[in-house]
Write a protein that holds these residues in place. Structure first.
Motif, mmCIF file in Angstrom:
data_model
loop_
_atom_site.group_PDB
_atom_site.id
_atom_site.type_symbol
_atom_site.label_atom_id
_atom_site.label_comp_id
_atom_site.label_asym_id
_atom_site.label_seq_id
_atom_site.Cartn_x
_atom_site.Cartn_y
_atom_site.Cartn_z
ATOM 1 N N VAL A 195 0.841 -1.208 0.000
ATOM 2 C CA VAL A 195 0.000 0.000 0.000
ATOM 3 C C VAL A 195 0.871 1.252 0.000
ATOM 4 O O VAL A 195 0.591 2.224 -0.727
ATOM 5 C CB VAL A 195 -0.954 -0.012 1.202
ATOM 6 N N THR A 219 -9.156 1.365 3.809
ATOM 7 C CA THR A 219 -7.820 0.774 3.631
ATOM 8 C C THR A 219 -7.068 0.753 4.947
ATOM 9 O O THR A 219 -6.447 -0.263 5.317
ATOM 10 C CB THR A 219 -7.024 1.577 2.591
ATOM 11 N N GLY A 241 -13.214 0.928 -5.133
ATOM 12 C CA GLY A 241 -12.505 0.690 -3.884
ATOM 13 C C GLY A 241 -12.408 -0.793 -3.614
ATOM 14 O O GLY A 241 -11.376 -1.301 -3.165
ATOM 15 N N LEU A 300 -5.001 2.252 -5.229
ATOM 16 C CA LEU A 300 -5.536 3.240 -4.296
ATOM 17 C C LEU A 300 -5.206 4.660 -4.745
ATOM 18 O O LEU A 300 -6.081 5.520 -4.852
ATOM 19 C CB LEU A 300 -4.980 2.977 -2.900
ATOM 20 N N VAL A 303 -8.789 -2.235 -4.804
ATOM 21 C CA VAL A 303 -8.022 -2.202 -3.553
ATOM 22 C C VAL A 303 -8.371 -3.382 -2.647
ATOM 23 O O VAL A 303 -7.536 -4.253 -2.394
ATOM 24 C CB VAL A 303 -8.252 -0.872 -2.791
ATOM 25 N N LEU A 311 -10.153 5.512 1.607
ATOM 26 C CA LEU A 311 -8.860 5.586 2.289
ATOM 27 C C LEU A 311 -8.974 5.086 3.725
ATOM 28 O O LEU A 311 -8.120 4.325 4.200
ATOM 29 C CB LEU A 311 -8.345 7.025 2.263
#
Length: 315
Positions: free
Chosen positions: A18, A298, A151, A97, A155, A295
């Motif tokens: 990441v 994540t 997303g 991302l 991700v 975000l």
């Protein structure tokens, strides 16, 4: 966990992948997924013809995905730090991302500046719907929906399959997801040929999509928002055509307090889609809010991996 890595190693490699993505972003030249797309197009043009298109689609999927997944597994199995580093590198190449931010926040900026032509152009680069005459609200809605759905696709699904099977798992998921995006259409050309790609992607995405939806519920900023996100997921997702996009987008829209879904223009025709979420229509500022939710999700997943790693270490 099938990757052969310990949980502390998995958590560390998740964080490394990441961070590499946030620091470096997408490869500007020779991106592996672009090359894979060219390979998939080459295979599709030679096999998507004549009779037996479903089984030709199965063969095409096998030829496109399995050799590259096997190569990833071989690289990650090499001894020493090289094999371990390959896990992180493959994860970095698989997630997007920073790409989500770079493709969507400029749309918000263009809308905030009143530059509709630029906002329409930028939105057309990330969605398949027509944007030539789209309003600010329609563009903001398209971007927010794309952020919430991708997303998961770009991700969280990749992080999930990395946790299950390391770098090869991330590669398998991203290649399968890419083929669904390329072949999974219900039109004359791909109705049968792309059916296997669509069904395999649905299967691989089933658990990650629901974990993503649950994360969106948990990360809604208020208790009322959490309840709204949960209710939207339970009542709206079944009406959505995609078994995985429905939970993700309905819970995300509910968490943000936005009314998404509804009418959208595809190939010049207005398509009435089921509603997603509840609240106000999307505006330019809501694109940033949708990015913030992705975000934070994540960060939540990385924190959960770290806690599992700590538990395994102390055990």
């Amino acid at each position: 966990m099938l990757s052969g890595l310990s949980w502390p190693a998995v958590a560390g490699l998740l964080l490394a992948g990441v961070l590499l993505d946030l620091l470096l972003g997408e490869a500007r030249r020779f991106h592996p997924l672009v090359g894979f797309g060219n390979l998939a197009t080459f295979i599709q043009r030679r096999l998507n013809r004549d009779r037996g298109r479903f089984w030709r689609g199965v063969l095409a999927w096998v030829l496109a995905v399995l050799p590259l997944t096997a190569l990833a597994a071989w690289l990650c199995a090499l001894p020493g730090w090289f094999g371990v580093a390959m896990h992180a590198l493959l994860l970095y190449l698989g997630i997007g991302l920073r790409s989500l931010r770079e493709h969507n926040l400029p749309i918000a900026a263009a809308l905030a500046a009143g530059d509709l032509p630029r906002a329409r152009f930028l939105t057309s680069m990330i969605v398949s719907r027509d944007t030539a005459h789209a309003s600010e609200a329609e563009l903001a809605k398209a971007s927010a929906e794309s952020l919430l759905e991708n997303g998961n696709d770009a991700v969280f699904g990749t992080l999930f399959w990395f946790a299950v099977a390391g770098g090869p798992g991330a590669v398998l998921f991203r290649l399968a997801n890419t083929l669904d995006a390329m072949w999974g259409y219900r039109n004359e050309r791909f109705l049968y040929f792309g059916r296997a790609a669509a069904r395999i992607d649905d299967a691989l995405n089933y658990v990650p999509a629901r974990l993503t939806a649950l994360s969106y519920v948990l990360l809604a900023p208020t208790l009322a928002g959490k309840r709204r996100a949960w209710q939207c997921w339970r009542t709206q997702a079944p009406a959505w055509s995609s078994p995985n996009a429905g939970p993700v987008m309905s819970s995300g829209a509910g968490a943000l307090g936005l009314a998404l879904g509804g009418a959208a223009v595809y190939d010049g025709e207005i398509e009435q889609r089921p509603p997603l979420g509840s609240g106000a229509p999307a505006r330019a500022a809501d694109i940033g809010r949708a990015w913030g939710l992705v975000l934070r999700t994540t960060m939540l997943w990385l924190a959960c991996a770290g806690m599992v790693a700590l538990g395994g270490y102390h055990a």
